[in-house]
Design an enzyme around this catalytic site. Structure first.
Site, PDB file in Angstrom:
ATOM      1  N   LYS A 163      29.924  12.116  -6.281  1.00 34.91           N
ATOM      2  CA  LYS A 163      29.206  13.385  -6.139  1.00 34.91           C
ATOM      3  C   LYS A 163      27.854  13.123  -5.480  1.00 34.91           C
ATOM      4  O   LYS A 163      27.066  12.289  -5.977  1.00 34.91           O
ATOM      5  CB  LYS A 163      28.972  13.968  -7.526  1.00 34.91           C
ATOM      6  CG  LYS A 163      29.411  15.408  -7.690  1.00 34.91           C
ATOM      7  CD  LYS A 163      29.300  15.785  -9.159  1.00 34.91           C
ATOM      8  CE  LYS A 163      29.302  17.273  -9.332  1.00 34.91           C
ATOM      9  NZ  LYS A 163      29.091  17.640 -10.734  1.00 34.91           N
TER      10      LYS A 163
HETATM   11  O1  G3P Z   1      28.635  20.284 -12.805  1.00 34.39           O
HETATM   12  C1  G3P Z   1      27.918  21.123 -11.998  1.00 34.39           C
HETATM   13  C2  G3P Z   1      27.785  22.541 -12.515  1.00 34.39           C
HETATM   14  O2  G3P Z   1      29.007  23.044 -12.942  1.00 34.39           O
HETATM   15  C3  G3P Z   1      26.666  22.735 -13.506  1.00 34.39           C
HETATM   16  O3  G3P Z   1      26.652  24.020 -14.042  1.00 34.39           O
HETATM   17  O4  G3P Z   1      25.926  25.444 -15.903  1.00 34.39           O
HETATM   18  O5  G3P Z   1      24.471  23.526 -15.195  1.00 34.39           O
HETATM   19  O6  G3P Z   1      24.692  25.564 -13.774  1.00 34.39           O
HETATM   20  P1  G3P Z   1      25.357  24.662 -14.757  1.00 34.39           P
END
Ligand code: G3P
Length: 226
Positions: free
Chosen positions: A84
């Site tokens: 990533k």
């Molecule tokens: O893994 C990346 C993403 O899904 C993170 O989500 O909830 O931290 O905005 P969030």
């Protein structure tokens, strides 16, 4: 539409893997930080042993050289590891360089169609538009998925998959599928909520109550005839 789990928690991954719906797992530095004391490499390898699909491990370098170095190392941990990298020009360079070594990348922190298009042209395996974080800013996260899907659809040479990330609730998953995302990566609680419905609970309770009443009736009928 495929479902990935967005967590580094092995208990959550173990449970969701038993449901038979998981095609992969995504982690990020914040999710890893929640697993106090857990070793990154061991965690990724344990996840890979639980789920037979792409497992995203995120780099923390800010320059391409560092991302490439980390990516080369992570890729040795398991053949399903996906690297990533952020949606930056250094991230693009890392995707190109890792791609030449046959290492697949997930371009994360994507908030615009131009970022997604350039990630795809650099050869990203998946690109991760963050729906929830855009919605939080009163922008339309789902519209971003729709626009990226339309651009990718018009350019048949693009093989990059759209991975809807920053999913906040079960409707996000459904809407992302309708908007053209190939994958949604979900927090564990969103997956659980996606299978809950009060009418299911109510229906199960009434079916069980009727069944038990039937058993009592049959026992009473048996007793009076004997
Ligand atoms: O893994 C990346 C993403 O899904 C993170 O989500 O909830 O931290 O905005 P969030």
């Amino acid at each position: 539409m495929k479902i990935y789990l967005d967590t580094a928690n092995l208990g959550e991954i173990r449970e969701a893997a038993r449901w038979g719906i998981l095609s992969g797992v995504t982690t990020n530095p914040s999710l890893m930080a929640r697993e106090t004391g857990a070793d990154f490499k061991e965690t990724i390898q344990e996840i890979a042993a639980l789920v037979d699909g792409p497992i995203s491990a995120e780099t923390v370098s800010e320059d391409a050289d560092g991302m490439v170095q980390e990516g080369i190392e992570y890729a040795t941990w398991h053949h399903n590891v996906i690297i990533k990298v952020p949606s930056t020009t250094d991230g693009l360079e890392a995707v190109s360089r890792l791609g030449r070594r046959g290492i697949r990348c997930n371009v994360t922190l994507c908030f615009s169609t131009s970022q997604a298009l350039m990630a795809a042209l650099a050869g990203a395996f998946v690109v991760s538009p963050f729906i929830g974080r855009l919605d939080d800013l009163s922008q339309d996260g789902m519209e971003l998925i729709r626009e990226i899907a339309a651009v990718f659809e018009q350019n048949s040479e693009i093989r990059t998959r759209i991975l809807a990330a920053s999913i906040r609730h079960p409707r996000h998953v459904v809407e992302a599928a309708l908007a053209g995302a190939h994958i949604a990566t979900c927090p564990f609680k969103v997956l659980k909520k996606g299978m809950r419905h009060p009418l299911t609970d109510k229906g199960m309770a009434s079916f069980l109550a009727d069944w038990r009443a039937r058993e009592v009736d049959m026992a009473l009928a048996g007793a009076s005839s004997g």
